[in-house]
Design a protein around this motif. Sequence first.
Motif, short mmCIF file in Angstrom:
data_model
loop_
_atom_site.label_atom_id
_atom_site.label_comp_id
_atom_site.label_asym_id
_atom_site.label_seq_id
_atom_site.Cartn_x
_atom_site.Cartn_y
_atom_site.Cartn_z
N GLY A 1 0.82 -1.21 0.00
CA GLY A 1 0.00 0.00 0.00
C GLY A 1 0.85 1.25 0.00
O GLY A 1 0.55 2.22 -0.72
N ILE A 2 1.91 1.24 0.77
CA ILE A 2 2.81 2.40 0.82
C ILE A 2 3.48 2.57 -0.53
O ILE A 2 3.58 3.69 -1.06
CB ILE A 2 3.85 2.22 1.94
N LEU B 1 2.39 1.59 -3.44
CA LEU B 1 1.39 2.02 -4.41
C LEU B 1 1.12 3.52 -4.27
O LEU B 1 1.01 4.23 -5.26
CB LEU B 1 0.11 1.23 -4.22
N SER B 2 1.02 4.00 -3.04
CA SER B 2 0.75 5.42 -2.84
C SER B 2 1.93 6.28 -3.26
O SER B 2 1.75 7.41 -3.69
CB SER B 2 0.37 5.69 -1.39
N ARG B 3 3.14 5.73 -3.20
CA ARG B 3 4.32 6.49 -3.62
C ARG B 3 4.45 6.48 -5.14
O ARG B 3 5.00 7.40 -5.71
CB ARG B 3 5.58 5.91 -2.99
N PRO C 1 1.47 9.44 -7.08
CA PRO C 1 1.15 10.67 -6.34
C PRO C 1 0.33 11.65 -7.17
O PRO C 1 -0.36 12.49 -6.63
CB PRO C 1 2.52 11.25 -6.00
N ARG D 1 -2.27 11.05 -9.03
CA ARG D 1 -3.69 10.72 -9.08
C ARG D 1 -4.46 11.21 -7.86
O ARG D 1 -5.66 11.44 -7.94
CB ARG D 1 -3.88 9.21 -9.22
N THR D 2 -3.78 11.29 -6.76
CA THR D 2 -4.47 11.72 -5.55
C THR D 2 -3.76 12.94 -4.99
O THR D 2 -2.56 13.13 -5.18
CB THR D 2 -4.45 10.62 -4.48
N SER E 1 -2.27 15.02 -1.95
CA SER E 1 -1.72 14.72 -0.64
C SER E 1 -2.49 15.51 0.42
O SER E 1 -3.15 16.51 0.11
CB SER E 1 -0.23 15.07 -0.60
#
Length: 141
Positions: A117-118, A120-122, A125, A127-128, A130
Motif C-alpha cells: 500500500g505504501i 502504491l501510494s508512492r 502521487p 492521481r491523488t 496529498s
Amino acid sequence: HARVAVSVAVYEKALRLPSSEKSSSVGELTNLMMVDATKIESFVPQIHVLWDGLLQIFGYTAILYSLIGWPCFIGMAILLLSGPIQAKIAQKQFGLNRKMVVHTDSRVRTTNEAIQGIQLSRLAPSRTKSPRTLLRPEAMS
C-alpha cells in the motif's frame, strides 16, 4: 551459508512461478523460506551427532562399566526408556510450532499488504492529492 543458499533458491523459484501457480501469498512464501532456511542452518552442524553420539554413549558406558561395574547398565536402561518420552515432547513442540507458523504467516501477510500500500501510494502521487495539498486555502476554492 546454507541459509543464504536456500533463501536465494526459494526466492528465485518463487519469482519464476507464473501467477496462476502461486497458491501462497508473498508473505507465506517469505515465511516458509525463512523457516526452512533456519531449519537447514540448524541441522547441518548437528548431523555429526548421529554418529558421534552413538560412539560417545558406547565409550562412556565402557568406561563406567570398568569403574562401577553392572550398575552402569541401569543408567543405560533409563537413558533408553526416556526416548519415547522425548519423542512425545518433540511431537508437542512440532504441533506448537505449526500453530505459531499460522500466526507468523498472518503477521507477515499484513506487513506485506501495508508495504505494498505504501509503495502504491508512492508510485501514484499525481492521481491523488496529498493531505498537505488538501489543507491549502487555494485547494479549497
